[in-house]
Write an enzyme that holds these catalytic residues in place. Sequence first.
Site: not given
Ligand code: G4F
Length: 336
Positions: A11, A127, A129, A151
């Site tokens: 990863g 995390s 989270e 998660y």
């Molecule tokens: O990039 P994300 O999917 O990351 P998220 O959920 O913050 O989690 C990541 O960070 C954590 C550390 O705090 C890790 F533990 C976890 O494993 C991972 O690496 O989403 C970030 C934000 C969210 O609020 C989501 O709702 O982006 C928003 N978002 C809006 N549109 C989206 C999208 N996220 C994703 N993945 N895809 C979208 O289209």
Amino acid sequence: MKKAIITGITGQDGSYLAELLLERGYEVHGVVRRVALEYPRSRMRRILHILDRVTLHSASLESYASLFNIIADLRPDECYHLAAQSFVSYSFEDEFSTIQTNLNGTHYVLSALKRLAPQCRFYFAGSSEVFGNVPVSPQNEDTPFHPRSPYGISKMAGVELTRNYREAYGMFAVSGILFNHESPRRGAEFVTRKISIAAARISLGLEREIRLGNLDARRDWGHARDYVRAMWLMLQQDEPRDYVIATGRTRSVRDFLDAAFTRAGLDYREHLVVDETFYRPAEVHELCGDAARARDGLGWSPTVGFRELVHEMVDSDIALFSGRGGLAPGEWEVGS
Ligand code: G4F
């Protein structure tokens, strides 16, 4: 020579950590899924350049015996447990396997170490989270947990389990509570990489639009290379402690989108489609970390700022999709 084992070596974090440990003269071992060995060009694309300097072992987080056998053979000095189902959205679709794999996998590794290598120093990839619905900002090691996804629940349980092994059995077992950390090696399903890939592909005429969910969510985004340095530092201390790792600054998804598309010479408003399917059943609206303990105790601070991070990711994806990235089409998106 110190011997380290990394679960999740293929990863983003595992690959940067393996590079760091090799630079510091470690003998590096990685735990990978069987399928990675079968498709090395795609599944191991982040570690292809160091494959001749690391030793890989196949095991599954679902199999205690497979992890036990590797630890019995190696008796490592340091163990970095990074492997997990780490995509928050997917954890809502498959709650059971996320919680089962993430929690049992951690439990299996800890239990095998206790039995076979109790002196081994153990790092658990916690995390931000775990904080989820936060009552205070910024969050530090004393902020109560209120996870908002399967998660987040699995990571909260992992942090508590790690703490319990430390307190009950005297093991050097610590958790890094890492806020979001990104890089050109980030998996394509996470929002930052989804955006940098779209910016690159649209600027090259390969796509026309990007579909995203909640643009107002705010995250504390740092660079993964900085964050793996913190993991290593945590295991070099005299006392085992948990640490928050973060930059202390938040940006919205829209800020990231704007910065990335501007870097690619585009106006995101001409390409954005807001799509309900990317909204989550329970959103974490804002996370911002206070890494004072890491700064004072580990001497750690981030070296890469937001704009530098965005530019590195977009530039890297433009190189990748214009054929200068070293991978054939189809090899970038598999097995992140
Ligand atoms: O990039 P994300 O999917 O990351 P998220 O959920 O913050 O989690 C990541 O960070 C954590 C550390 O705090 C890790 F533990 C976890 O494993 C991972 O690496 O989403 C970030 C934000 C969210 O609020 C989501 O709702 O982006 C928003 N978002 C809006 N549109 C989206 C999208 N996220 C994703 N993945 N895809 C979208 O289209």
